[in-house]
Scaffold this motif. Structure first.
Motif, PDB file in Angstrom:
ATOM      1  N   LEU A 276      36.205 -93.025  60.778  1.00 52.44           N
ATOM      2  CA  LEU A 276      34.910 -92.420  60.735  1.00 52.44           C
ATOM      3  C   LEU A 276      33.911 -93.165  61.629  1.00 52.44           C
ATOM      4  N   ALA A 277      34.141 -94.501  61.920  1.00 50.82           N
ATOM      5  CA  ALA A 277      33.114 -95.049  62.835  1.00 50.82           C
ATOM      6  C   ALA A 277      32.745 -94.437  63.892  1.00 50.82           C
ATOM      7  N   GLY A 278      31.393 -94.174  64.115  1.00 49.40           N
ATOM      8  CA  GLY A 278      30.764 -93.449  65.293  1.00 49.40           C
ATOM      9  C   GLY A 278      30.831 -92.026  65.207  1.00 49.40           C
ATOM     10  N   GLU A 279      31.664 -91.728  64.110  1.00 48.17           N
ATOM     11  CA  GLU A 279      31.645 -90.163  64.107  1.00 48.17           C
ATOM     12  C   GLU A 279      30.231 -89.385  63.881  1.00 48.17           C
TER      13      GLU A 279
ATOM     14  N   ALA B 175      29.922 -84.293  57.609  1.00 49.90           N
ATOM     15  CA  ALA B 175      29.165 -83.463  56.445  1.00 49.90           C
ATOM     16  C   ALA B 175      30.259 -82.230  56.139  1.00 49.90           C
ATOM     17  N   PHE B 176      30.657 -81.514  57.230  1.00 54.70           N
ATOM     18  CA  PHE B 176      31.411 -80.451  56.862  1.00 54.70           C
ATOM     19  C   PHE B 176      32.727 -80.974  56.286  1.00 54.70           C
ATOM     20  N   ALA B 177      33.391 -82.182  56.700  1.00 57.05           N
ATOM     21  CA  ALA B 177      34.401 -82.481  56.195  1.00 57.05           C
ATOM     22  C   ALA B 177      34.236 -83.012  54.707  1.00 57.05           C
ATOM     23  N   ALA B 178      33.182 -83.667  54.234  1.00 57.58           N
ATOM     24  CA  ALA B 178      32.845 -83.950  52.886  1.00 57.58           C
ATOM     25  C   ALA B 178      32.725 -82.666  52.035  1.00 57.58           C
ATOM     26  N   ARG B 179      32.119 -81.739  52.602  1.00 56.59           N
ATOM     27  CA  ARG B 179      32.000 -80.253  51.869  1.00 56.59           C
ATOM     28  C   ARG B 179      33.396 -79.906  51.589  1.00 56.59           C
TER      29      ARG B 179
ATOM     30  N   LEU C  26      29.342 -78.530  65.821  1.00 52.30           N
ATOM     31  CA  LEU C  26      30.973 -78.503  66.070  1.00 52.30           C
ATOM     32  C   LEU C  26      31.193 -77.787  67.241  1.00 52.30           C
ATOM     33  N   GLU C  27      30.556 -76.888  67.736  1.00 56.07           N
ATOM     34  CA  GLU C  27      30.835 -76.295  69.090  1.00 56.07           C
ATOM     35  C   GLU C  27      30.570 -77.231  70.348  1.00 56.07           C
ATOM     36  N   ARG C  28      29.562 -77.636  70.251  1.00 51.46           N
ATOM     37  CA  ARG C  28      29.227 -78.842  71.191  1.00 51.46           C
ATOM     38  C   ARG C  28      30.414 -79.900  71.337  1.00 51.46           C
ATOM     39  N   ARG C  29      31.150 -80.315  70.465  1.00 52.21           N
ATOM     40  CA  ARG C  29      32.213 -81.167  70.524  1.00 52.21           C
ATOM     41  C   ARG C  29      33.536 -80.518  70.724  1.00 52.21           C
TER      42      ARG C  29
ATOM     43  N   ASP D 215      28.386 -95.039  60.440  1.00 53.95           N
ATOM     44  CA  ASP D 215      27.591 -96.143  61.222  1.00 53.95           C
ATOM     45  C   ASP D 215      28.399 -97.312  62.048  1.00 53.95           C
ATOM     46  N   GLY D 216      29.693 -97.407  61.616  1.00 57.29           N
ATOM     47  CA  GLY D 216      30.577 -98.411  62.239  1.00 57.29           C
ATOM     48  C   GLY D 216      30.336 -99.722  62.020  1.00 57.29           C
TER      49      GLY D 216
END
Length: 133
Positions: free
Chosen positions: A98-101, A107-111, A38-41, A88-89
């Motif tokens: 979500l394509a390409g995310e 996973a953070f959002a799903a949680r 998350l920090e890298r992004r 996966d797109g």
């Protein structure tokens, strides 16, 4: 300018890394990897002590909205998909936000959705799965 509320996530104790209903918890090393990604992004910033981080809530919220849209659009209640399938797109993710995310970010959002009762996440054979409520 209106300030956005950004949650502080304690790496060692944050409930978002735990799913009590299936008695699963993400270990601290994986939690750090998620926050590092998350920090890298540019969507999280470690505190000085690197024991907690500040997460850009708007980004997580946008991914949650995208997942909810996919659930409604494709009638996925009760269905199971992997994060790879959601990002996966191709197939279900084609043409969606979500394509390409990044899978870790999703996973953070799903949680986050899991805490709201909208899905359940689980690990199986090295892949993260999401079962939509």
């Amino acid at each position: 300018m209106r300030a956005r509320k950004c949650p502080i996530v304690d790496v060692a104790s944050e409930d978002i890394f735990t799913n009590a209903s299936i008695n699963r918890t993400v270990d601290v090393a994986m939690r750090r990897e998620i926050i590092d990604a998350l920090e890298r992004r540019g969507e999280a910033t470690w505190t000085a002590a690197t024991t907690a981080c500040v997460v850009d809530a708007a980004t997580v919220r946008a991914l949650c909205v995208a997942m909810r849209d996919i659930i409604e659009t494709y009638g996925l209640s009760g269905k199971v998909l992997t994060l790879s399938e959601l990002t996966d797109g191709r197939g279900i993710a084609k043409g969606t936000a979500l394509a390409g995310e990044d899978e870790q970010r999703c996973a953070f959002a799903a949680r986050a959705l899991e805490l709201e009762g909208a899905c359940a996440t689980f690990e199986l054979d090295g892949a993260t799965g999401v079962k939509f409520a």
